[in-house]
Design a protein around this motif. Structure first.
Motif, mmCIF file in Angstrom:
data_model
loop_
_atom_site.group_PDB
_atom_site.id
_atom_site.type_symbol
_atom_site.label_atom_id
_atom_site.label_comp_id
_atom_site.label_asym_id
_atom_site.label_seq_id
_atom_site.Cartn_x
_atom_site.Cartn_y
_atom_site.Cartn_z
ATOM 1 N N VAL B 217 -11.594 2.234 -1.219
ATOM 2 C CA VAL B 217 -10.175 2.559 -1.335
ATOM 3 C C VAL B 217 -9.487 2.439 0.021
ATOM 4 N N ILE B 218 -10.149 2.940 1.073
ATOM 5 C CA ILE B 218 -9.539 2.867 2.413
ATOM 6 C C ILE B 218 -9.329 1.411 2.803
ATOM 7 N N ILE B 219 -10.380 0.613 2.659
ATOM 8 C CA ILE B 219 -10.281 -0.794 3.054
ATOM 9 C C ILE B 219 -9.237 -1.490 2.184
ATOM 10 N N GLY B 220 -9.234 -1.141 0.902
ATOM 11 C CA GLY B 220 -8.260 -1.754 -0.003
ATOM 12 C C GLY B 220 -6.849 -1.488 0.469
ATOM 13 N N LEU B 221 -6.570 -0.242 0.825
ATOM 14 C CA LEU B 221 -5.214 0.100 1.283
ATOM 15 C C LEU B 221 -4.867 -0.636 2.568
ATOM 16 N N VAL B 222 -5.832 -0.681 3.487
ATOM 17 C CA VAL B 222 -5.587 -1.379 4.749
ATOM 18 C C VAL B 222 -5.260 -2.844 4.474
ATOM 19 N N VAL B 223 -6.088 -3.443 3.623
ATOM 20 C CA VAL B 223 -5.951 -4.863 3.345
ATOM 21 C C VAL B 223 -4.620 -5.171 2.652
ATOM 22 N N LEU B 224 -4.179 -4.256 1.807
ATOM 23 C CA LEU B 224 -2.920 -4.518 1.095
ATOM 24 C C LEU B 224 -1.710 -4.220 1.964
ATOM 25 N N LEU B 225 -1.800 -3.162 2.757
ATOM 26 C CA LEU B 225 -0.601 -2.743 3.480
ATOM 27 C C LEU B 225 -0.390 -3.506 4.782
ATOM 28 N N MET B 226 -1.458 -4.053 5.358
ATOM 29 C CA MET B 226 -1.249 -4.824 6.590
ATOM 30 C C MET B 226 -0.342 -6.022 6.387
ATOM 31 N N PRO B 227 -0.588 -6.822 5.337
ATOM 32 C CA PRO B 227 0.336 -7.940 5.122
ATOM 33 C C PRO B 227 1.760 -7.455 4.868
ATOM 34 N N VAL B 228 1.899 -6.288 4.238
ATOM 35 C CA VAL B 228 3.242 -5.777 3.991
ATOM 36 C C VAL B 228 3.931 -5.452 5.312
ATOM 37 N N ALA B 229 3.160 -4.882 6.233
ATOM 38 C CA ALA B 229 3.724 -4.594 7.557
ATOM 39 C C ALA B 229 4.151 -5.897 8.225
ATOM 40 N N ILE B 230 3.309 -6.918 8.098
ATOM 41 C CA ILE B 230 3.643 -8.218 8.689
ATOM 42 C C ILE B 230 4.891 -8.778 8.014
ATOM 43 N N LEU B 231 4.970 -8.577 6.698
ATOM 44 C CA LEU B 231 6.140 -9.060 5.954
ATOM 45 C C LEU B 231 7.411 -8.421 6.501
ATOM 46 N N ILE B 232 7.370 -7.119 6.708
ATOM 47 C CA ILE B 232 8.556 -6.432 7.208
ATOM 48 C C ILE B 232 8.898 -6.945 8.599
ATOM 49 N N ALA B 233 7.853 -7.102 9.429
ATOM 50 C CA ALA B 233 8.100 -7.588 10.790
ATOM 51 C C ALA B 233 8.710 -8.980 10.764
ATOM 52 N N THR B 234 8.259 -9.825 9.831
ATOM 53 C CA THR B 234 8.804 -11.178 9.740
ATOM 54 C C THR B 234 10.250 -11.129 9.285
#
Lengths: 233, 806, 174
Positions: B217-234
């Motif tokens: 679950v931890i890795i899943g959340l990291v993996v899903l939310l990191m691209p979202v953070a990148i999306l916001i930054a972009t």
């Protein structure tokens, strides 16, 4: 390069009652004239008079709403987009005021571009391009990018690019518009000399009389109507 | 022409040194905000794009923050309707009720079913129901009602032979799409049904997920939310070049560097705040639709999707703060001068060593956990998250270096290729940034998939069943032989059944043991009599459970139990006298039914049954032991289905339903997966696909923006007679090249992270090429889609109108 | 152009004969109109009378051209003052062309034809100058440019007038 010798009497390119409208105002409202092989013709007129539109129609970049453009007896305005593109690649050369060199290609690659678009091998195209850069006195720029050269140098690279394919017609739209007098004159001298050497006709759109003075004759465009000063005189 | 005297009054106010107090900040931020709002049509479009990008990211974050509450609500309701009863058998009273579990499966979907038979007038009422349904009636979930009304539910309607008289409210359902029914009856007996006095009373503490699942679950959340953070930054950086030019104009009229940074931050802040509002809108919209969407059989009530207050607050404050931070950081790489923008970043060569330090640091954080994630070990969630984030960030840090290094080696080639590679050489950083999101998402997904398949053996057990020999098994209690025969016949004539092998299973005791127990006077004595199984079936059926060899009607066999059984083998030897009236639930009823084991009885070895059991005892054909002589037996049917016949399984289940409450059916499956694992996998898959699509959208926006900036150049190239296909191809290469590199790096990074995770759970490292290929394929597909979608605008931009300046 | 000042300036670099002076003048400034000998001698006589030059020596032989002239201190001051003093810009307020345009409008003839013919004529001359420029040396170029810029100015006036003909017509016919 080009095999055709100047034949000043043959009509090369002619416009017949051209009309073109962008939005509510007509940009061209009945333009007629003839350009012969090897002559340098200035298209003059105030800004907004339709000079550039006329050039775009003559070069087959845009299709006129009405009227005909004849190139060597063929109706340009009736050709398909692909055929007109092929003609522009093979028979025409272009020099514009701004934004014409591909910023990420080196100067040699920019000059070689028309040849390569026409299917030439890279080596051969770049060899010819280097020759032309030499002829336009900018040999040392070959491996620089357009962002690293001055405006006058860039414009000479653009002239080399317009000439490299051995075109029959060179279309130049305010080629000195962004240059100071000295650089502008240099570009004009190189352009017209090279065109006369190769026998290419030049359609030169400008609002500056001193630039137009490099031509053999002028056509005046006013409110979308053309006036061939040869017929007037 | 006199020089001004030293103490002449100054005509200009004294120049103040720039002070950055809070007021200056607010003033500059507000100025930036005003620029954004007064930017004309172009500015509005840019803001809209930023807001949509940020909004999508915020919506995903809000959704993620709602997951814990959502899980809690589901598990609460699941406990509320729990009717399991462990304890002494209850005596019937006014407030007790018999409940029979009649869960079934329809078209592969689970149906939660209960038959209720109240003992009095105050029975416990299951949640979501207003009363217990009367006999012959049922209350159903809205989804089940809809299914029963449709033609698709025809076979299920035959199975649930009750009149629908009510609808179950939300309190009784886990999700809006769940299929549930409660039926009323007055014929239940406590032989098969359970008597309860409460429903859902005893709330058991929710069981922990266990170390391995927590890691997932931890890795899943990291993996899903990191691209979202990148999306916001972009998204915050959309329209950056135009903004830089505007800032340069501000520098010309006297703004200093810090001021321009603050103004830029103000602009970004507006985008982020509008994005927050959009995000809330998207979230509410998405929540509204969650009720109608059923992904991977998981449906959620919109009202269950409630972001936690703390997390929501963190998002509302964190996103704008991050937007400002990203903008200010992005501006560090460039110098905005009064006459234009100078990019410093492009001038220096990228170095590899510090980029490699990041994943190494991640590895260092995770390495101490190698082999430590087992059982219910306590995990340090922060350490794991930080390690995984560093490993993934390392991938994005290496990417620009890789793109630059590879791309600089390219020269020449055909024109589209040349145009693309030269463009990448000039500005490889921008394209690397564009694919960062995809790279992280794919790398993360690959790592997760690898972790899944690596530990799959821990969650998926081999059931020992053999679906090749029989696909279904049904069993029903029978009181006598004819009932068993009738049941076998019922299955044989069910549509879609190719063959049904029937076995009647009963028990025998040594002859005379019953009399002895009665004589002893001990009431428990009957329960202590040694029983052993007697199985009656025809030769074909017996061949499924023992190596019978030559068999004809009249044959009889003995299968000996393995050594762990205490039953002495000679009890059932040839010639032994047996009593077929074994005690039922420790009680003897009726007279003995003596039977002698024929002298022809051969001892044979057992064979694993299709349902995975190994059986022993007396195996008799009907010619030796008439089924009619047995009593209180269980009839088991091994069913082979016609694979061509749709709904064959459903017909079999309907037959089972007709045979009464004691009948049940299983599908024989080779493997069984732990349910928790399945639902996590589903959730992560949904997340990965959503994330990739979101990134695709932002990729499209950046691409269109880049194209718009080159409109003039495109028009010039077209004037030259450049073919459209040439330009289209160059656009494709320009995207495909960094993406290909990004995906290659994603595979390496993903497999690396996956190996690290497997080492943590102590599983052998096995590279899961199939899932790496799948995720890479999905990533590549998104890129192709983006390129295709950007082609129509590209064609439009290549119109010669772009040449017009007048 | 003041020939006297020019000759004085040429003498600054050292004493010269009258013949030398004419050659130096023609080489540098006399592209269109070379000086006559008579012009040189009358000018030198005037300068001599005003004390701006003096005769440094007379070479043996016959004829006035044998005189060697040298600049005096007064002459030096005179050149300096001349160079320091800006030339008066020409106002060109009354032009023939303007008169022609107004007359054409008043008499109902085509003013635009008039302007276009004039512009063609201007351009013809500009072409000629441009050609000459490209074959000449730097001095040629600078002189031609001077003319070209003036012609260009005229042309711009022609353009502007053409653009405002309607306005002018109403004004004239009031």
């Amino acid at each position: 390069m080009t095999s055709s010798t100047p034949q000043p009497s043959t009509p090369l390119l002619s416009a017949d009652a051209l009309h073109k409208t962008y939005g509510p105002t007509p940009a061209l409202d009945g333009a007629d004239f003839t350009i012969r092989s090897g002559e340098v013709v200035a298209v003059m007129g105030p800004s907004g008079s339709g000079k550039s539109t006329l050039l775009h129609c003559l070069a087959g970049i845009v299709r006129p709403d009405a009227g005909k453009v004849l190139y060597r007896g063929e109706e340009l305005s009736a050709m398909s987009d692909a055929a007109r593109s092929a003609l522009r690649r093979g028979d025409f050369g272009f020099v514009f005021q701004f934004g014409q060199l591909v910023p990420e290609l080196t100067c040699v690659e920019n000059v070689a571009l028309p040849l390569r678009l026409n299917g030439a091998k890279r080596k051969e195209a770049e060899r010819l391009a280097t020759e032309w850069l030499h002829r336009l006195e900018v040999d040392d720029l070959g491996h620089k990018r357009p962002g690293e050269v001055s405006g006058g140098q860039g414009q000479r690279v653009a002239v080399a690019r317009a000439l490299v394919g051995g075109p029959r017609v060179i279309f130049a739209d305010e080629p000195t518009g962004a240059l100071d007098s000295l650089n502008g004159e240099r570009v004009m001298r190189l352009l017209t000399d090279a065109a006369r050497d190769t026998g290419a006709a030049v359609v030169l759109v400008t609002h500056e009389a001193r630039v137009a003075a490099y031509s053999d004759r002028e056509i005046v465009v006013r409110d979308g109507k053309s006036r061939d000063m040869e017929r007037v005189a | 022409m006199s020089t001004p005297s030293e103490n002449a009054p100054r005509t200009t106010p004294p120049r103040t040194l720039p002070r950055t107090d809070a007021r200056t900040w607010v003033r500059d931020l507000a100025l930036g905000a005003r620029f954004t709002l007064a930017g004309g049509k172009e500015g509005w479009i840019r803001n809209l794009l930023t807001a949509v990008g940020v909004g999508l990211g915020v919506a995903v974050l809000l959704l993620a923050s709602a997951v814990p509450a959502m899980m809690q609500a589901r598990s609460d309701r699941s406990h509320d309707r729990d009717d399991m009863y462990f304890g002494e058998k209850l005596k019937p009273t006014a407030s007790t009720m018999l409940i029979n579990n009649t869960d079934t499966v329809y078209h592969g979907v689970d149906v939660y079913g209960r038959v209720l038979d109240p003992d009095g007038d105050k029975p416990p009422v299951p949640p979501g129901l207003s009363r217990v349904p009367a006999p012959g009636e049922m209350t159903v979930s809205p989804a089940l009602a809809k299914l029963l009304d449709s033609s698709e539910g025809k076979l299920l309607k035959e199975r649930l032979n009750y009149r629908v008289t009510g609808t179950i409210a939300k309190a009784g359902l886990l999700g809006p799409a769940e299929l549930v029914y409660y039926a009323g009856s007055d014929t239940l007996t406590d032989a098969h049904a359970t008597r309860v006095d409460t429903i859902g009373g005893a709330r058991r503490s929710s069981e922990g997920l266990g170390a391995v699942l927590t890691l997932l679950v931890i890795i899943g959340l990291v993996v899903l939310l990191m691209p979202v953070a990148i999306l916001i930054a972009t998204a915050v950086r959309f329209g950056g070049e135009r903004r830089d030019r505007r800032l340069a104009a501000l520098r010309l009229v006297g703004a200093d560097t810090r001021m321009t940074r603050r103004i830029a931050a103000g602009e970004a802040l507006v985008g982020a705040v509008v994005g927050l509002v959009f995000g809330l809108g998207f979230f509410l919209l998405g929540r509204h639709f969650t009720g109608q969407i059923e992904l991977y059989r998981l449906s959620v009530f919109p009202s269950d999707v409630r972001p936690g207050t703390g997390l929501a607050l963190l998002i509302v404050l964190g996103v704008p703060a991050a937007a400002v931070a990203v903008t200010v950081l992005a501006l560090r790489g460039i110098a905005i001068e009064p006459l234009g923008v100078v990019r410093n970043a492009a001038l220096r060569k990228r170095r590899l060593w510090w980029r490699l330090l990041i994943p190494v640091a991640g590895l260092a954080l995770l390495a101490p956990l190698f082999g430590g994630v087992q059982g219910n070990a306590d995990l340090n969630a922060y350490q794991i998250s930080a390690g995984a984030i560093l490993l993934l960030v390392g991938v994005t840090a290496v990417l620009p270096w890789l793109v630059e290094m590879i791309v600089n080696r390219f020269g020449g080639g055909r024109i589209p290729w040349q145009l693309a590679t030269r463009r990448l050489q000039l500005n490889s950083g921008a394209s690397a940034r564009m694919v960062n999101g995809i790279t992280v998402a794919v790398a993360g997904a690959i790592a997760l998939q690898m972790l899944f398949s690596g530990i799959e053996s821990g969650f998926t057990s081999d059931t020992g069943k053999d679906p090749n020999r029989a696909q279904m098994q049904a069993s029903v209690d029978v009181t006598d032989g004819p009932q068993a025969t009738a049941a076998f016949q019922a299955y044989r004539t069910t549509p879609g059944v190719r063959s049904a092998l029937g076995l009647v299973q009963t028990s025998a005791i040594p002859d005379g043991a019953a009399a002895k127990a009665k004589a002893s006077g001990n009431p428990d004595a009957a329960g202590e009599i040694l029983e052993f199984p007697v199985i009656v079936g025809d030769c074909a059926a017996l061949a499924e459970i023992a190596a019978v060899g030559d068999c004809a009607d009249g044959s009889v066999y003995r299968v000996l139990p393995d050594a762990s059984y205490t039953t002495p083998p000679d009890i059932s030897k040839a010639g032994a006298r047996l009593d077929l009236n074994a005690p039922q639930s420790g009680v003897l009823t009726g007279p003995p039914r003596p039977w002698t084991v024929p002298a022809t009885a051969r001892t044979v070895k057992s064979r694993t049954s299709p349902n995975g059991d190994v059986q022993w005892g007396i195996l008799a054909t009907p010619g030796t032991l008439d089924v009619a002589r047995t009593q209180q037996a269980r009839a088991t049917v091994l069913i082979k289905l016609d694979a061509q016949r749709p709904d064959a399984e459903e017909y079999v289940r309907n037959t089972t339903a007709r045979l009464g409450e004691s009948a049940n059916t299983y599908t024989l499956e080779g493997t069984r997966t732990v349910r928790k694992y399945t639902s996590i996998k589903r959730g992560l898959l949904i997340g990965a696909v959503t994330t990739l699509l979101l990134i695709g959208i932002s990729l499209l926006v950046s691409m269109l923006e880049q194209l718009r900036e080159r409109k003039k150049l495109l028009a010039v190239l077209i004037a030259f007679g450049t073919r459209r296909s040439t330009l289209g191809l160059s656009v494709l290469w320009q995207t495909a090249l960094p993406v290909a590199l990004g995906l290659a790096l994603a595979v390496i990074g993903g497999l690396g992270l996956g190996s690290v995770l497997l080492k943590m759970v102590g599983s052998p490292i096995r590279v899961d090429w199939a899932s790496a290929a799948t995720m890479t394929g999905v990533g590549a597909g998104v890129v192709l889609l983006v390129t295709l979608l950007s082609l129509p605008p590209l064609w439009r931009m290549m119109r010669p109108d772009g040449l017009r300046t007048e | 152009m003041s020939i006297g000042h020019t000759l004085l300036g040429l003498l600054e670099s050292g004493p010269r004969h009258g013949y030398d002076l004419k050659r130096a003048f023609d080489e540098r400034f006399g592209h269109d109109r070379p000086l006559h000998y008579g012009q040189v001698y009358s000018t030198m006589a005037r300068l001599l009378k005003n004390g701006l030059v003096e005769v440094e020596g007379i070479e043996p032989g016959s004829g006035p051209e044998r005189k060697r002239y040298a600049i005096t201190d007064a002459g030096l001051t005179d050149v300096e003052t001349w160079l320091a003093q800006p030339e008066k810009p020409e106002p060109y307020l009354q032009t023939t062309l303007y008169t022609k345009v107004v007359l054409a409008l008043l008499t109902g003839r085509s003013a635009i034809d008039l302007l276009d013919t004039q512009r063609a004529e201007h351009l013809r001359l500009m072409r000629e100058l441009t050609r000459r420029k490209s074959s000449g040396d730097l001095a040629d170029q600078l002189i031609c440019d001077h003319a070209l810029f003036h012609l260009e100015a005229d042309l711009r006036w022609l353009e502007l007038t053409a653009a405002r003909l309607d306005q002018l017509a109403t004004e004239v016919r009031k």
